[in-house]
Design an enzyme around this catalytic site. Structure first.
Site, short mmCIF file in Angstrom:
data_model
loop_
_atom_site.label_atom_id
_atom_site.label_comp_id
_atom_site.label_asym_id
_atom_site.label_seq_id
_atom_site.Cartn_x
_atom_site.Cartn_y
_atom_site.Cartn_z
N ASP A 157 13.92 -7.91 2.21
CA ASP A 157 14.01 -8.04 0.77
C ASP A 157 15.19 -7.22 0.27
OD1 ASP A 157 13.31 -5.35 0.37
OD2 ASP A 157 11.29 -5.79 -0.33
N GLY A 158 15.52 -7.37 -1.00
CA GLY A 158 16.63 -6.62 -1.58
C GLY A 158 17.90 -7.43 -1.70
N HIS B 126 14.19 -0.46 -0.91
CA HIS B 126 13.48 -0.17 -2.16
C HIS B 126 14.32 -0.57 -3.38
CE1 HIS B 126 9.60 1.96 -3.02
NE2 HIS B 126 10.06 1.82 -4.26
N LEU C 212 0.82 -1.21 0.00
CA LEU C 212 0.00 0.00 0.00
C LEU C 212 0.85 1.26 0.00
CD1 LEU C 212 -2.93 1.19 0.38
CD2 LEU C 212 -2.41 1.23 2.83
N ARG D 135 16.98 1.85 -4.98
CA ARG D 135 16.61 2.86 -5.98
C ARG D 135 16.19 4.19 -5.38
NH1 ARG D 135 11.88 0.38 -8.91
NH2 ARG D 135 11.49 -0.45 -6.82
N SER E 39 13.97 -3.14 4.08
CA SER E 39 14.02 -2.95 2.63
C SER E 39 14.64 -1.61 2.31
CB SER E 39 12.60 -3.02 2.04
OG SER E 39 12.60 -2.72 0.66
N ARG F 155 16.10 8.50 -10.65
CA ARG F 155 16.23 7.34 -11.56
C ARG F 155 16.55 7.90 -12.94
NH1 ARG F 155 11.17 3.60 -9.31
NH2 ARG F 155 11.78 3.77 -7.10
N ARG G 183 19.30 -13.14 -4.55
CA ARG G 183 19.47 -13.74 -5.86
C ARG G 183 19.66 -15.26 -5.82
NH1 ARG G 183 17.87 -9.45 -6.30
NH2 ARG G 183 18.68 -7.66 -7.46
N THR H 229 4.45 0.89 2.38
CA THR H 229 5.76 1.41 2.00
C THR H 229 5.96 2.78 2.64
OG1 THR H 229 5.80 0.21 -0.08
CG2 THR H 229 7.20 2.15 0.07
N LYS I 60 7.24 -1.44 5.42
CA LYS I 60 8.28 -1.77 4.46
C LYS I 60 9.16 -0.55 4.21
CE LYS I 60 8.85 -3.30 -0.36
NZ LYS I 60 9.55 -2.12 -0.90
#
Length: 275
Positions: A197-198, A166, A39, A169, A164, A75, A201, A66, A142
């Site tokens: 997260d982040g 993000h 959200l 970014r 996190s 960016r 891999r 978030t 988050k």
């Protein structure tokens, strides 16, 4: 579609506010998948409340709010390309509610302009209290990267914390989430569940986060690569690879279950730099 393979793998799927598939479409397509709703809080709080009500009605089990995007970070590629949403796609959760401004860039990128115009850059702890007052769903914050914010999150009623950055970014030079995780676990790990997260891999990345104290680990880019390569089958394959790599990490470290993973299995790389 990402939600169906996630359900088949027995894991959780988080749907973005800015998804091009709606809350209702995902609920219908993947009824057996455990679904959480990410959200963003809008300037128009009625829009936010409507999104929450729709998520509740559709059977979503938690809100992932978030908190690290009062404005969008630089960016440069998006700005240079004047990124906008292709005409055949739409912000499915916001049709008929807000303008599809993301479909046309004026000066920078359409996404940057959308965030600056639509999202509430003044969101604070009182905003979290407001969210708690209008829903019974668990609220997961988050974008937490420090012990101080983790402690405040607990004090203001967060049900869990998602460590996190993000995807790296937002703020250049911010810490990786695996580096930020230890101090947050130390500060509040006995009070709320902590997720990460982040930078995930491989299966060993998941193992490391679990050893440090995360209860769950989320990842997105690998499944998007799978989706690009072979659609839904590609997503399923990526999830299978991740599961196999996690199992291998357990086996090679002598762990039969989560209970066998201990914090002393993870040593910072700087330890070996002294040799």
């Amino acid at each position: 579609m990402l939600s169906k393979p996630a359900g088949a793998a027995g894991t959780i799927f988080i749907l973005s506010t800015l998804s091009t598939s709606s809350i209702e479409e995902v609920a219908k397509a993947a009824p057996n998948t455990i679904k959480w709703f990410q959200l963003y809080v809008y300037n128009d709080r009625n829009v936010t409340q409507q999104l929450i009500q729709r998520a509740e009605k559709a059977g979503f089990k938690a809100l992932v709010v978030t908190v690290d995007t009062p404005v969008l970070g630089n960016r440069h590629e998006d700005v240079r390309n004047k990124f906008s949403l292709p005409n055949h796609l739409r912000l499915a959760n916001l049709e008929g509610v807000l303008s599809n401004q993301i479909q046309k860039a004026v000066k920078s990128s359409a996404l940057t302009e959308y965030v600056a115009t639509m999202l509430d850059e003044t969101l604070n702890w009182q905003g979290i209290a407001w969210l708690k007052s209008i829903t019974k769903l668990p609220i997961i914050l988050k974008g937490i990267l420090t012990a101080e914010d983790a402690i405040l999150a607990v004090q203001h009623g967060a049900s869990a914390i998602l460590v996190s950055n993000h995807g790296g970014r937002q703020v250049d030079r911010c810490p990786s989430t695996i580096e930020a995780l230890p101090e947050i676990v130390k500060a509040v790990g006995d009070k709320v569940e902590i997720y990460l997260d982040g930078g995930v891999r491989q299966g060993i990345d998941v193992f490391m986060a679990l050893a440090i104290g995360a209860r769950m680990v989320f990842f997105g880019r690998p499944v998007l690569w799978g989706l690009t390569h072979d659609g839904e089958k590609g997503v399923t394959k990526v999830l299978q690879i991740m599961r196999e790599e996690i199992s291998l990490a357990f086996a090679l470290t002598g762990c039969k279950s989560l209970r066998d993973i201990t914090r002393d299995m993870i040593i910072h790389e700087s330890y070996y730099h002294r040799l």
